[in-house]
Design a protein around this motif. Structure first.
Motif, mmCIF file in Angstrom:
data_model
loop_
_atom_site.group_PDB
_atom_site.id
_atom_site.type_symbol
_atom_site.label_atom_id
_atom_site.label_comp_id
_atom_site.label_asym_id
_atom_site.label_seq_id
_atom_site.Cartn_x
_atom_site.Cartn_y
_atom_site.Cartn_z
ATOM 1 N N VAL A 51 0.865 -1.178 0.000
ATOM 2 C CA VAL A 51 0.000 0.000 0.000
ATOM 3 C C VAL A 51 0.902 1.228 0.000
ATOM 4 C CG1 VAL A 51 -1.790 1.290 1.203
ATOM 5 C CG2 VAL A 51 -1.784 -1.224 1.289
ATOM 6 N N ASP A 53 1.182 5.458 0.021
ATOM 7 C CA ASP A 53 0.481 6.697 0.365
ATOM 8 C C ASP A 53 1.307 7.882 -0.083
ATOM 9 O OD1 ASP A 53 -1.964 6.139 2.279
ATOM 10 O OD2 ASP A 53 -0.383 4.703 2.812
ATOM 11 N N ARG A 58 -4.028 7.086 -1.605
ATOM 12 C CA ARG A 58 -3.577 5.733 -1.262
ATOM 13 C C ARG A 58 -3.863 4.800 -2.436
ATOM 14 N NH1 ARG A 58 -4.747 2.508 4.291
ATOM 15 N NH2 ARG A 58 -3.112 3.966 4.900
ATOM 16 N N ARG A 60 -3.207 0.625 -3.702
ATOM 17 C CA ARG A 60 -2.811 -0.730 -3.317
ATOM 18 C C ARG A 60 -2.340 -1.488 -4.554
ATOM 19 N NH1 ARG A 60 -4.023 -3.532 1.135
ATOM 20 N NH2 ARG A 60 -5.612 -2.003 1.711
#
Length: 281
Positions: A51, A53, A58, A60
């Motif tokens: 993940v 950021d 964000r 994935r």
């Protein structure tokens, strides 16, 4: 974490690759330090995976990251991943369009479409890093050959930015390729997604960050890298990472560079910078 690097036969100009594997997927939370390259982070983990950021966004799984933003963090339960670092002139071809290299992040699927899933499937089908590097070199090489490269003047300017370690003036770079400053700024920005001045700043910062990580004092790093003084170095480090020079010096992301990216070591001499010779057209 085990780190694998490709054999010389699998290396392509302007592209660096490294594979990362943990025997057991484990929670990871690491700040990634800005470097002068576009990153393809291919998630090969099972389950939750990686993940990322950045600036409140964000994502994935596999991502494409522009010239690394200072607030980027990689986390999740990471088992395996393949990381490719593309120099901007290479990235412009590999990613199909002029990328926004100011630190934007996007899912690899948004950039490559269905090719992204096929690429991941081929990589997951083998546990051999040698084979994965071969596949990556094949796929990226095909994309490079199928697309028009950036103008030779732009490519030369980027190369000189690297070999000078960011210690040049934009006017000097423009003079080397026979363009004026405004024209170079326009062509460089449109094709590489970053201005010549910011590229120079980023390359200089990258050299300084590696010297700090190698244990050099901030004052000596400022002098060697051409900053006006230590305060100037502090401001630039803060601008690119949000950290102080002392914090960057112990950043885990830089600690693995000599293993994963050995050619990026600041203690190695940069390639000889040749004089620009225009192509016959």
């Amino acid at each position: 974490m085990d780190i694998a690097v490709p054999r010389r036969s699998e290396r392509l100009p302007g592209i660096s690759m490294a594979g990362f594997r943990q025997s057991l997927p484990a929670p990871v939370d690491i700040a990634m330090v800005a470097h002068p390259g576009v990153t393809l982070l291919v998630d090969l983990s099972e389950g939750e995976g990686i993940v990322c950021d950045s600036r409140g966004r964000r994502e994935r799984g596999s991502v494409v990251i522009g010239l690394m933003p200072g607030d980027l963090r990689a986390g999740g339960h990471v088992g395996e991943c393949l990381q490719l670092r593309l120099e901007p002139d290479v990235a412009a071809a590999v990613l199909d369009a002029s990328p926004d290299l100011s630190g934007a992040m996007a899912p690899l699927a948004d950039v490559w479409g269905r090719d992204a899933a096929r690429f991941e499937d081929r990589l997951r089908a083998t546990a051999s890093w040698d084979e994965r590097f071969r596949i990556a070199a094949e796929v990226v090489g095909q994309r490079m050959r199928a697309r028009t490269p950036v103008e030779p003047e732009v490519a030369h300017t980027w190369r000189r930015t690297l070999t000078s370690r960011g210690r040049m003036q934009v006017d000097s770079l423009a003079g080397e390729v026979g363009w004026d400053r405004k024209h170079l700024w326009s062509r460089f920005r449109s094709q590489l997604g970053i201005s010549p001045k910011r590229a120079l700043r980023l390359v200089r910062f990258d050299h300084a960050a590696h010297l700090l990580a190698a244990g050099h004092a901030a004052a000596s790093v400022a002098a060697e890298c051409g900053y006006v003084d230590q305060s100037h170095l502090h401001r630039e480090v803060k601008a690119f990472t949000g950290l102080t020079p002392s914090a960057v010096a112990v950043a885990p992301w830089l600690a693995i560079d000599d293993v994963a990216w050995p050619t990026s070591s600041p203690n190695r001499s940069p390639a000889t910078a040749g004089r620009y010779i225009p192509e016959c057209r």
